[in-house]
Write a protein that holds these residues in place. Structure first.
Motif, PDB file in Angstrom:
ATOM      1  N   VAL A 171      58.711   9.594   3.546  1.00 60.87           N
ATOM      2  CA  VAL A 171      60.000  10.245   3.281  1.00 60.87           C
ATOM      3  C   VAL A 171      60.862  10.243   4.529  1.00 60.87           C
ATOM      4  O   VAL A 171      62.097  10.105   4.454  1.00 60.87           O
ATOM      5  CB  VAL A 171      59.774  11.681   2.754  1.00 60.87           C
ATOM      6  N   ALA A 172      60.250  10.365   5.710  1.00 59.61           N
ATOM      7  CA  ALA A 172      61.022  10.321   6.957  1.00 59.61           C
ATOM      8  C   ALA A 172      61.567   8.920   7.203  1.00 59.61           C
ATOM      9  O   ALA A 172      62.711   8.748   7.647  1.00 59.61           O
ATOM     10  CB  ALA A 172      60.148  10.768   8.124  1.00 59.61           C
ATOM     11  N   ILE A 173      60.750   7.905   6.923  1.00 58.64           N
ATOM     12  CA  ILE A 173      61.187   6.523   7.131  1.00 58.64           C
ATOM     13  C   ILE A 173      62.344   6.182   6.203  1.00 58.64           C
ATOM     14  O   ILE A 173      63.346   5.578   6.614  1.00 58.64           O
ATOM     15  CB  ILE A 173      60.010   5.562   6.924  1.00 58.64           C
ATOM     16  N   VAL A 174      62.221   6.571   4.943  1.00 58.62           N
ATOM     17  CA  VAL A 174      63.291   6.300   3.980  1.00 58.62           C
ATOM     18  C   VAL A 174      64.593   6.971   4.420  1.00 58.62           C
ATOM     19  O   VAL A 174      65.675   6.364   4.395  1.00 58.62           O
ATOM     20  CB  VAL A 174      62.886   6.786   2.572  1.00 58.62           C
ATOM     21  N   ALA A 175      64.500   8.221   4.864  1.00 61.45           N
ATOM     22  CA  ALA A 175      65.694   8.943   5.295  1.00 61.45           C
ATOM     23  C   ALA A 175      66.290   8.317   6.550  1.00 61.45           C
ATOM     24  O   ALA A 175      67.514   8.164   6.664  1.00 61.45           O
ATOM     25  CB  ALA A 175      65.351  10.414   5.539  1.00 61.45           C
ATOM     26  N   GLY A 176      65.432   7.949   7.508  1.00 64.83           N
ATOM     27  CA  GLY A 176      65.916   7.365   8.757  1.00 64.83           C
ATOM     28  C   GLY A 176      66.601   6.032   8.542  1.00 64.83           C
ATOM     29  O   GLY A 176      67.692   5.776   9.081  1.00 64.83           O
ATOM     30  N   ILE A 177      66.001   5.168   7.752  1.00 60.37           N
ATOM     31  CA  ILE A 177      66.587   3.854   7.479  1.00 60.37           C
ATOM     32  C   ILE A 177      67.864   4.002   6.662  1.00 60.37           C
ATOM     33  O   ILE A 177      68.845   3.283   6.866  1.00 60.37           O
ATOM     34  CB  ILE A 177      65.560   2.950   6.771  1.00 60.37           C
ATOM     35  N   GLY A 178      67.873   4.975   5.738  1.00 65.14           N
ATOM     36  CA  GLY A 178      69.076   5.222   4.956  1.00 65.14           C
ATOM     37  C   GLY A 178      70.220   5.717   5.811  1.00 65.14           C
ATOM     38  O   GLY A 178      71.363   5.285   5.662  1.00 65.14           O
ATOM     39  N   ARG A 179      69.923   6.618   6.735  1.00 60.33           N
ATOM     40  CA  ARG A 179      70.964   7.118   7.646  1.00 60.33           C
ATOM     41  C   ARG A 179      71.515   5.979   8.500  1.00 60.33           C
ATOM     42  O   ARG A 179      72.723   5.883   8.733  1.00 60.33           O
ATOM     43  CB  ARG A 179      70.347   8.205   8.536  1.00 60.33           C
TER      44      ARG A 179
END
Length: 641
Positions: free
Chosen positions: A281-289
């Motif tokens: 979930v952190a990776i998805v959020a970071g890449i999305g940002r």
């Protein structure tokens, strides 16, 4: 309307099971105090457990068929055991809480993928194709390469292409991260998904459908969000042993204590849900940002590596500088000639050269409308051409212009041709080089005529980029360039570079990167991906600048900065560090929660229902913590927001 209906159906499906099972629990509680309805109350509780637990059991069976012992199996075993023991409320509470938690997780996870959803929404559905003066509305995917599309004010560009007629401004923030509208005129490139903020443009389509820059970005972000980071690989292996371990622990505790309900409670308490979801979930959020800021990160592996970067190696030309050399000085050394004479003869000689500096000289002469020979001597297209031209690597060129000999180059060229009295020219050239300019000595018919100086303008945000990299935790910023030491030193001093390596060939840049890695540094190489290709490939992280419109850069770079804003580089590294910190926080939170719950069960006080409630709360807390990455970081005068 179709999209809204689809969203409505998904929302209805997501919450149907929790609502139905919750209603059954409420009915059971209402019937409970009435002795005559006690059997109906128990039946309602069991029905609630079955309604909420059926999808969990199906998921558990699918996992077992793939030899995966997961969270769903733990909850299923605990629920069945609770029903067998007559603990109907516990069975219903566990399954309903799990179903509610799953619905909330899905909703919040979809929120973390909002950047990708927003990118997809940028693609227009229709395009106005201009043919024989008539406008025809067609699906955007049906536009063919070479067709002309009309982009009106307020409309989104449906294709990648080149402006043929008209002027206007486009909001390109979705592609390059540039916050201000960009003016467009004939010859300029435009990208699908960008919005017209004024004007009327006729655009010739060069890339359509899946070949557009926007489509490539969406594809890359999809792949990146699904990629597995090294820490995630470790956690997957850990979970593969942890979950069976909880099963074994529950069996041992049940046998030793003789309390089967305690063993079942341990199964629920030990669910590693927050642990399993903490990293992805952190990776998805970071890449999305990052994607929303015009930064493409290829995957979790590169996100993690970028967070560890200690040295950034930066190419000079086209990265620290604009990559567009311009004439800065014309020094006349022959009193019989004028400034226009020196520049005019040099431009005529350089007109046949492919060297990057030649263009700056020819452009400067054109801007001053200089013509040293008649129009009859023009080449095709109206360009003044030399009679002959010879390029001498490392020295310059020799040319014959209207029967006269012209040499343009460095002191080595003068020495090779035994030019008399070169001292004054060499002195002037050294002075210009010390000021960060590239000197070119001009010799006409064996006599020194003067010295031209060409400089590649340093980007105004280059110094801010170096300062922001240091603020982001990078230890050293090194400039790698093929330019001479004096020019490199001048640019390095203006920018604040820690270390300068000049006069490097592509293989030399590779050697520098390799030595830095051997010394224990994690190296990020920033360049244009052409002459820097070996160093970019060898570095721990290869970063491409200004990748918008470049399919090769988007597909091959570990990190692609879509715009030309240098401050996107420290933004990417800072975001990578924040993402990894969030991953570590999530893992710690998940482990601490499980440890406290297990202690609470073994020493009393924590029931199955309470444990599931705390478990689901920890899962949501992990997701909410990761969602903080979607917010813009604290404003900084150095890093773009």
């Amino acid at each position: 309307m179709r999209t809204a209906a689809g969203i409505g159906r998904r929302l209805t499906t997501r919450w149907t099971i929790p609502v139905v099972s919750g209603t059954l629990i409420a009915a059971a509680w209402l019937a409970g105090p009435v002795p005559a309805l006690s059997l109906a109350s128990d039946a309602a509780m069991v029905a609630a457990a079955v309604v909420a637990g059926a999808p969990i059991a199906r998921a558990a069976l699918r996992g077992l068929s793939g030899r995966v012992v997961g969270i769903d199996l733990l909850v299923t075993v605990a629920t069945v055991g609770a029903i067998v023991l007559g603990e109907y409320w516990e069975a219903a509470a566990v399954t309903v809480l799990f179903a509610i938690g799953h619905a909330l997780e899905t909703a919040t996870l979809n929120r973390t993928r909002s950047a990708l959803t927003a990118l997809v929404a940028l693609a227009p559905d229709v395009a106005l194709v201009l043919s024989d003066g008539a406008q025809t509305e067609v699906p955007a995917a049906a536009v063919l390469t070479g067709e002309t599309v009309l982009v009106k004010s307020g409309a989104r560009v449906p294709v990648d292409g080149t402006v043929r007629h008209g002027t206007g401004t486009l909001d390109e923030a979705s592609i390059t991260g540039e916050s201000l509208p960009v003016a467009k005129a004939p010859g300029d490139r435009v990208f699908a998904g960008t919005m017209s903020t004024g004007g009327l443009l006729q655009v010739e389509a060069t890339e359509v459908g899946a070949a557009t820059t926007l489509a490539r970005i969406v594809h890359r972000v999809e792949e990146a969000q699904d990629a597995t980071a090294p820490t995630q690989v470790f956690m997957d292996r850990f979970s593969a042993w942890y979950t069976p371990g909880i099963l074994v622990l529950a069996v041992v505790v049940g046998l030793l204590s003789g309390d089967l309900f305690l063993a079942l409670t341990l199964l629920v308490i030990g669910c590693p849900g927050a642990l399993v979801i903490s990293i992805p979930v952190a990776i998805v959020a970071g890449i999305g940002r990052a994607a929303r800021s015009g930064i493409l990160i290829k995957g979790g592996e590169f996100l993690e590596t970028a967070s560890k970067v200690t040295v950034v190696a930066v190419d000079k030309t086209g990265t620290l500088t604009r990559g567009r050399p311009r004439l800065t000085d014309v020094v006349v050394l022959n009193p019989e000639l004028t400034r226009a004479d020196v520049l005019g003869w040099a431009a005529r000689a350089e007109a046949g050269s492919e060297h990057p500096l030649a263009g700056a000289i020819v452009l400067a002469a054109a801007e001053h409308a200089l013509e040293t020979v008649g129009a009859a001597d023009r080449g095709a297209g109206g360009t003044l051409l030399p009679d002959t031209i010879t390029s001498i690597p490392g020295q310059g060129i020799t040319a014959t212009v209207a029967g006269r000999s012209v040499l343009i180059g460095n002191p080595a060229l003068l020495a090779a041709h035994a030019i008399d009295d070169p001292e004054a020219a060499v002195t002037v050239a050294a002075d210009l080089a010390a000021r960060g300019r590239t000197p070119l000595i001009v010799v006409i018919d064996g006599t020194v005529a003067g010295v031209l100086a060409v400089a590649d303008e340093v980007r105004p945000d280059a110094a801010g980029m170096v300062a922001a990299l240091r603020a982001a935790g990078v230890h050293r910023v090194i400039m790698l360039t093929g330019d001479g030491p004096l020019v490199a030193a001048a640019v390095g001093a203006a920018v604040g570079i820690d270390e300068i390596r000049a006069s490097l060939l592509p293989e030399d840049k590779l050697d520098v990167v390799t030595r830095l890695q051997q010394d224990g540094h994690v190296v990020a190489m920033v360049g244009d991906g052409v002459n820097d290709a070996p160093a970019l490939a060898t570095a721990d992280i290869g970063i491409a600048m200004g990748a918008a419109g470049s399919a090769v850069a988007v597909e091959t770079a570990d990190i692609a900065l879509m715009g030309d804003n240098l401050l996107m580089l420290p933004t990417a590294i800072d975001l990578a560090r924040r993402t990894v910190r969030t991953m570590h926080q999530n893992v710690a939170l998940a482990l601490i929660t499980v440890a406290l719950l297990l202690a609470g069960v073994l020493w009393g006080g924590v029931t199955m229902a309470v444990g599931m409630l705390v478990h689901e709360a920890s899962v949501l807390l992990v997701i909410v913590n990761a969602m903080r990455l979607l917010r813009r970081s604290r404003p900084s005068p150095l890093v773009p927001q």
